[in-house]
Design a protein around this motif. Structure first.
Motif, short mmCIF file in Angstrom:
data_model
loop_
_atom_site.label_atom_id
_atom_site.label_comp_id
_atom_site.label_asym_id
_atom_site.label_seq_id
_atom_site.Cartn_x
_atom_site.Cartn_y
_atom_site.Cartn_z
N ALA A 186 0.84 -1.20 0.00
CA ALA A 186 0.00 0.00 0.00
C ALA A 186 0.88 1.25 0.00
CB ALA A 186 -0.93 0.00 1.21
N SER A 187 2.02 1.21 0.68
CA SER A 187 2.90 2.38 0.71
C SER A 187 3.47 2.65 -0.68
CB SER A 187 4.06 2.15 1.68
OG SER A 187 3.57 1.94 2.97
N LEU A 188 3.86 1.58 -1.39
CA LEU A 188 4.39 1.76 -2.75
C LEU A 188 3.32 2.34 -3.67
CD1 LEU A 188 6.61 -1.39 -3.45
CD2 LEU A 188 7.31 1.00 -3.46
N ILE A 189 2.10 1.80 -3.57
CA ILE A 189 1.02 2.31 -4.42
C ILE A 189 0.74 3.78 -4.08
CG2 ILE A 189 -1.42 2.08 -5.01
CD1 ILE A 189 -1.17 -0.90 -4.38
N GLY A 190 0.64 4.07 -2.77
CA GLY A 190 0.37 5.44 -2.35
C GLY A 190 1.44 6.40 -2.84
N ALA A 191 2.72 6.01 -2.67
CA ALA A 191 3.81 6.88 -3.09
C ALA A 191 3.81 7.06 -4.61
CB ALA A 191 5.14 6.32 -2.60
N SER A 192 3.45 5.99 -5.35
CA SER A 192 3.42 6.11 -6.81
C SER A 192 2.32 7.07 -7.25
CB SER A 192 3.17 4.73 -7.46
OG SER A 192 4.09 3.80 -6.97
N ILE A 193 1.14 6.92 -6.63
CA ILE A 193 0.05 7.85 -6.96
C ILE A 193 0.51 9.29 -6.69
CG2 ILE A 193 -2.28 8.61 -6.33
CD1 ILE A 193 -2.91 5.71 -5.64
N ASN A 194 1.18 9.47 -5.54
CA ASN A 194 1.65 10.80 -5.20
C ASN A 194 2.69 11.32 -6.15
OD1 ASN A 194 0.19 11.78 -3.01
ND2 ASN A 194 1.21 10.35 -1.64
#
Lengths: 323, 284
Positions: B65-73
């Motif tokens: 979830a952190s990787l996805i969140g950071a990618s979206i950001n």
């Protein structure tokens, strides 16, 4: 010299730190004021009791890590056991030093349902029905939630003639109906009340009364099950800290005052069930009639209950592991 | 023997000494405590703690979830920074100030607010629910919270670099015959790249350790929506200090490895870019 002078002047100032858990904030605000008055009349000393509140386990950890509590008043004996085991701040037999397993007031686990009880929930059996959504916090992170879990387990044991396997199945079905496992009791109440999730919230009786008082009886109502657990939130003097602060006498008097008619009256006013017959009789009509069992008689004490049910790999974990 | 000064700038000994003491006090000593507590476990106990199915599921969720969140950001943050730097519009300062809110807000407040909005009865949740999209109390909720708290990192690292970049550069590229796509990929993005990677890294690191905001929206169902920090709290609640720090040690290790990898990657791309541009010069 100072002591002599102070004795002479008869105006000793004493400070106590009472490390407690979340929902006792208002109870101890009232009680501390009453105790200060009582203590001043009795000894002439001014006593100031500072309060600290938080999750019961967190509070116990804070004391273990050095929070200088003269007395602890927590949600379950297991947390005070931990202070004794891990930090040795009080003897292992602490619970037998005061009457009633060191629990001056009690509570139990009841159901909070929405106005009019649309799902017709009356007893524990109704919680495992398909389509009923139950809100209770995670017993691994919340002391309060452990009482909820054990209440359900105890009901099942009583209903199915002490059949462990049936009890496990019953509790497993109940937790299948739990959509959210909040980390603490306050979070679970928010989920139920503010988010509007779930048909029934498992709650301490005193918190359920508070919720009805704050939200109004047009929002939620209390349903008392036929059988539940006797929740005994214990109190204890933290010997090593009290000795260092030279507050043992006043700390002991503080806890003893909880058992006095005045202390019991204050507890009852804050929706805890009083132990003292005279006060209990006065509030008899107020608290619903529930058959209560204790952790000791049903589970052989907190240490054992903790080991069997809540430790890693215990029965609660097994409910959630893929088979 | 004559003493050779180590550099032209004086004060190396003093500043280096201060840096080491400061880092030790603030970072190294507290973190080494984690390792000492873990050392109470035998190797076998450590291994069985950190490879328990629930713990593995939590690691997957936390890092995933952190990787996805950071990618979206990384994508959306770049866009926001671009809009803030390149366009002038009424209320720009206000929007600019809003970016920092996820920094300033107590994370628990953020979590409660997000849950209120995205739960099945919330302002947004009530429209998503009929579509079968559940955000609150699912892993999707975790991603939402981690995206929320990570937004400022990318915007704030990219923004200053964008401000330094002159629009004339893009105009020059266009006038020299570059297509729009070429302008973006060959002129605009390369100088932004290091800032973007830094922002991504910061957002990711923050998300991995985030507790307060996630806990309210996750639902915390074992094997499904439990984050690793919650399991640490769970262990602490059982007074299992060593078990809690064991999970933390693995998180520290994985985070450190990932951050190191990203830094190396950035270093290599910079080297390669420098070599490429030198080669271009020589060719030209």
């Amino acid at each position: 010299m100072f002591v002599v002078f102070a004795e002479f002047a008869h105006a000793n100032e004493v400070a106590l730190l009472n490390v407690s858990y979340d929902p006792t904030r208002e109870l101890y605000q009232d009680f501390n004021a009453a105790f200060a008055k009582y203590w001043a009349a009795k000894t002439g000393d001014t006593v100031t009791v500072r309060q600290s509140h938080g999750g019961s386990g967190n509070q116990a950890r804070a004391v273990i890590d050095g929070l200088e509590a003269d007395v602890v008043t927590l949600a379950l004996a297991y947390d005070i056991d931990a202070i004794s085991d891990k930090a040795g701040l009080l003897p292992p037999n602490w619970q037998s030093r005061l009457p009633n397993h060191s629990a001056p007031y009690t509570s139990t686990i009841v159901f909070l349902v929405r106005k009019g009880n649309p799902k017709g929930i009356k007893d524990w059996d109704d919680l495992v029905k398909p389509g009923v959504s139950v809100i209770t916090p995670n017993p691994k992170t919340s002391g309060g939630a452990r009482w909820n879990y054990l209440a359900a387990w105890g009901y099942a044991l009583k209903t199915y003639g002490n059949d462990e396997k049936k009890a496990r199945e019953f509790v497993g079905r109940l937790y299948k109906n739990v959509p959210v496992l909040d980390s603490g009791a306050r979070g679970a109440t928010t989920t139920f009340v503010e988010r509007g999730i779930g048909d029934v919230l498992l709650a301490w009786e005193n918190e359920a009364f508070l919720a009805v008082k704050e939200l109004g009886p047009d929002k939620v109502e209390i349903v008392a099950p036929s059988v539940s657990i006797l929740a005994e939130p214990p109190v204890a003097v933290v010997d090593k800290v009290a000795d260092r602060h030279q507050t043992r006498a006043v700390a002991q008097a503080y806890l003893a005052y909880l058992y006095s008619p005045e202390g019991q009256e204050i507890a009852a006013r804050h929706y805890y069930r009083p132990r003292l017959e005279s006060v209990a009789a006065k509030y008899a009509g107020f608290f619903p009639n529930v058959k209560l069992f204790t952790v000791d008689e049903m589970f052989g004490g907190w240490r054992r209950a903790q080991r069997t049910h809540f430790e890693d790999g215990g029965i609660f974990d097994q409910i959630y592991l893929p088979k | 023997m004559s003493r050779r000064p180590r550099g032209i700038l004086p004060g190396f000994g003093l500043t280096m000494g201060f840096t080491l003491v400061y880092l030790s006090l603030i970072v190294l000593i507290p973190l080494s405590g984690v390792f000492f507590k873990t050392a109470a476990l035998t190797w076998g106990q450590f291994w069985s703690t950190v490879t328990a199915p629930r713990v593995l599921a939590a690691y997957r969720l936390s890092f995933g979830a952190s990787l996805i969140g950071a990618s979206i950001n990384a994508v959306c943050g770049l866009l926001v920074a671009w809009v803030l730097v390149r366009y002038r519009f009424p209320g720009r300062r206000l929007v600019d100030a809003m970016i920092d809110l996820p920094f300033a807000l107590p994370t628990a407040v953020a979590g409660i607010a997000l849950t209120a909005v995205y739960s099945a009865h919330g302002w947004i949740g009530r429209w998503l629910d009929p579509l079968g999209i559940r955000v609150a109390f699912t892993p999707l909720g975790v991603v939402t919270a981690l995206t929320f708290i990570g937004l400022p990192f990318v915007v704030r690292t990219v923004q200053p670099v964008l401000e330094e970049m002159e629009a004339e550069l893009e105009e020059a590229a266009a006038s020299l015959g570059a297509t729009r796509w070429q302008t973006v990929t060959r002129v605009v993005l390369p100088p932004l790249w290091p800032a973007l990677v830094t922002g991504f890294t910061l957002a990711f690191a923050r998300a991995v350790g985030e507790y307060g905001s996630v806990i309210f929206i996750a639902g915390n169902m074992p094997m499904v929506s439990e984050i690793a920090p919650l399991l640490i709290i769970t262990k602490l609640e059982q007074f299992d200090y060593a078990g809690a720090t064991a999970i933390a040690v693995v998180m520290l290790g994985v985070s450190f490895a990932l951050l190191l990898m990203i830094n190396l990657l950035q270093y290599w791309t910079r080297q390669k870019r420098w070599l490429d541009s030198t080669a271009d010069l020589l060719d030209g």
